[in-house]
Design a protein around this motif. Structure first.
Motif, PDB file in Angstrom:
ATOM      1  N   THR A  45      54.065 -26.812 131.879  1.00 18.16           N
ATOM      2  CA  THR A  45      54.134 -26.307 133.181  1.00 18.16           C
ATOM      3  C   THR A  45      55.118 -24.996 133.403  1.00 18.16           C
ATOM      4  O   THR A  45      54.999 -24.389 134.375  1.00 18.16           O
ATOM      5  CB  THR A  45      54.515 -27.362 134.316  1.00 18.16           C
ATOM      6  OG1 THR A  45      55.719 -27.949 133.964  1.00 18.16           O
ATOM      7  CG2 THR A  45      53.528 -28.348 134.054  1.00 18.16           C
ATOM      8  N   TRP A  55      54.410 -21.197 133.769  1.00 18.59           N
ATOM      9  CA  TRP A  55      53.972 -20.875 135.115  1.00 18.59           C
ATOM     10  C   TRP A  55      55.015 -20.959 136.234  1.00 18.59           C
ATOM     11  O   TRP A  55      54.905 -20.732 137.456  1.00 18.59           O
ATOM     12  CB  TRP A  55      52.582 -21.581 135.628  1.00 18.59           C
ATOM     13  CG  TRP A  55      51.611 -21.424 134.579  1.00 18.59           C
ATOM     14  CD1 TRP A  55      51.181 -22.811 133.987  1.00 18.59           C
ATOM     15  CD2 TRP A  55      50.909 -20.519 133.997  1.00 18.59           C
ATOM     16  NE1 TRP A  55      50.394 -22.484 133.043  1.00 18.59           N
ATOM     17  CE2 TRP A  55      50.043 -20.990 132.992  1.00 18.59           C
ATOM     18  CE3 TRP A  55      50.653 -19.229 134.316  1.00 18.59           C
ATOM     19  CZ2 TRP A  55      49.239 -20.095 132.238  1.00 18.59           C
ATOM     20  CZ3 TRP A  55      49.996 -18.387 133.607  1.00 18.59           C
ATOM     21  CH2 TRP A  55      49.222 -18.846 132.612  1.00 18.59           C
ATOM     22  N   ARG A  76      45.395 -19.161 134.007  1.00 16.53           N
ATOM     23  CA  ARG A  76      46.200 -19.372 135.326  1.00 16.53           C
ATOM     24  C   ARG A  76      45.166 -19.859 136.613  1.00 16.53           C
ATOM     25  O   ARG A  76      45.702 -20.608 137.066  1.00 16.53           O
ATOM     26  CB  ARG A  76      46.826 -17.750 135.706  1.00 16.53           C
ATOM     27  CG  ARG A  76      47.426 -18.073 137.037  1.00 16.53           C
ATOM     28  CD  ARG A  76      48.777 -18.729 137.073  1.00 16.53           C
ATOM     29  NE  ARG A  76      49.217 -18.581 138.321  1.00 16.53           N
ATOM     30  CZ  ARG A  76      50.028 -19.431 139.168  1.00 16.53           C
ATOM     31  NH1 ARG A  76      50.549 -20.479 138.241  1.00 16.53           N
ATOM     32  NH2 ARG A  76      50.702 -19.271 140.070  1.00 16.53           N
ATOM     33  N   ASP A  98      47.111 -29.057 135.758  1.00 13.94           N
ATOM     34  CA  ASP A  98      47.077 -29.582 134.222  1.00 13.94           C
ATOM     35  C   ASP A  98      47.371 -28.522 133.429  1.00 13.94           C
ATOM     36  O   ASP A  98      46.062 -27.936 133.212  1.00 13.94           O
ATOM     37  CB  ASP A  98      46.165 -30.550 133.847  1.00 13.94           C
ATOM     38  CG  ASP A  98      45.962 -31.179 132.584  1.00 13.94           C
ATOM     39  OD1 ASP A  98      47.357 -31.177 131.998  1.00 13.94           O
ATOM     40  OD2 ASP A  98      45.140 -31.669 132.206  1.00 13.94           O
ATOM     41  N   PRO A  99      48.204 -27.997 132.895  1.00 13.44           N
ATOM     42  CA  PRO A  99      48.235 -26.997 131.801  1.00 13.44           C
ATOM     43  C   PRO A  99      47.422 -27.211 130.599  1.00 13.44           C
ATOM     44  O   PRO A  99      46.721 -26.200 129.960  1.00 13.44           O
ATOM     45  CB  PRO A  99      49.716 -26.732 131.309  1.00 13.44           C
ATOM     46  CG  PRO A  99      50.439 -27.933 131.775  1.00 13.44           C
ATOM     47  CD  PRO A  99      49.595 -28.738 133.002  1.00 13.44           C
ATOM     48  N   TYR A 120      44.877 -23.243 135.983  1.00 17.16           N
ATOM     49  CA  TYR A 120      46.007 -24.203 136.238  1.00 17.16           C
ATOM     50  C   TYR A 120      46.243 -24.216 137.697  1.00 17.16           C
ATOM     51  O   TYR A 120      46.662 -25.253 137.976  1.00 17.16           O
ATOM     52  CB  TYR A 120      47.204 -23.496 135.467  1.00 17.16           C
ATOM     53  CG  TYR A 120      48.383 -24.021 135.860  1.00 17.16           C
ATOM     54  CD1 TYR A 120      48.747 -25.192 135.269  1.00 17.16           C
ATOM     55  CD2 TYR A 120      49.334 -23.687 136.665  1.00 17.16           C
ATOM     56  CE1 TYR A 120      49.951 -25.724 135.621  1.00 17.16           C
ATOM     57  CE2 TYR A 120      50.723 -24.104 137.036  1.00 17.16           C
ATOM     58  CZ  TYR A 120      50.747 -25.204 136.533  1.00 17.16           C
ATOM     59  OH  TYR A 120      51.980 -25.890 136.623  1.00 17.16           O
ATOM     60  N   THR A 121      45.897 -23.186 138.309  1.00 17.37           N
ATOM     61  CA  THR A 121      46.184 -23.291 139.866  1.00 17.37           C
ATOM     62  C   THR A 121      45.206 -24.333 140.538  1.00 17.37           C
ATOM     63  O   THR A 121      45.630 -24.955 141.544  1.00 17.37           O
ATOM     64  CB  THR A 121      45.957 -22.064 140.671  1.00 17.37           C
ATOM     65  OG1 THR A 121      44.753 -21.454 140.339  1.00 17.37           O
ATOM     66  CG2 THR A 121      47.110 -20.969 140.246  1.00 17.37           C
ATOM     67  N   ALA A 176      43.958 -26.519 131.516  1.00 15.72           N
ATOM     68  CA  ALA A 176      43.682 -25.164 131.901  1.00 15.72           C
ATOM     69  C   ALA A 176      43.618 -24.262 130.742  1.00 15.72           C
ATOM     70  O   ALA A 176      42.760 -23.493 130.626  1.00 15.72           O
ATOM     71  CB  ALA A 176      44.882 -24.461 132.577  1.00 15.72           C
TER      72      ALA A 176
END
Length: 168
Positions: free
Chosen positions: A112, A115, A34, A42-43, A37-38, A46
């Motif tokens: 995405t 999240w 996470r 890009d998942p 990702y933040t 990440a």
């Protein structure tokens, strides 16, 4: 080891310990993913970067706990042996198969959407900003003053931070 009945408390203790350890491994893994990702948005990246960084922690913790539980196999009590075997196998399977294989695969499939928080739930939940995700959205406190100085515009009274005050 002789065959016999399973102690009535064994499944309860087994599930409690395995669930607790599984949640620790989940927090180590998913919080790191996470965080990546933040920062990137890009998942896929990440999962690769965050999962790779958290893999060392999860695997090390699983190896430690598996070896501790396996050491109790040397006990003479059959109840302790059965609990030790179940915990050792359970921790190894959970950490290596579920946490390091299935969880990243599900996150990759969800992309995405993994999240995404629904609007109605986002309104109800408080914005704790534990990871500092709101920081990139806010302008830097002195960036606006620096831009005004560069543009030659008159500035309002500016608060000078201690680092800047000493250099002046």
């Amino acid at each position: 080891m002789t065959a016999g009945p399973v102690a009535s408390f064994l499944p309860i203790v087994l599930m409690a310990v395995l669930f607790g350890l599984a949640m620790d491994y989940e927090v180590f893994l998913v919080s790191r993913i996470r965080e990546n990702y933040t920062h990137t948005g890009d998942p896929r990246h990440a999962i690769i970067a965050g999962g790779g960084a958290a893999a060392r922690v999860v695997v090390a913790a699983a190896v430690i706990m598996t070896s501790i539980f396996a050491s109790f196999l040397l006990s003479g009590d059959t109840t302790i042996k059965s609990l030790a075997l179940a915990l050792a196998v359970g921790v190894a399977c959970d950490a290596l198969l579920v946490r390091m294989t299935i969880v990243p695969a599900v996150l990759a499939l969800a992309g995405t959407h993994a999240w995404h928080i629904p609007r109605w739930l986002n309104r109800v939940l408080p914005d704790l900003n534990v990871e500092g995700t709101a920081l990139p959205r806010q302008p830097a406190p002195f960036a606006a003053a620096d831009e005004k100085a560069d543009a030659g515009q008159p500035q309002a009274a500016e608060v000078i931070p201690p680092q800047r005050a000493r250099r002046s």
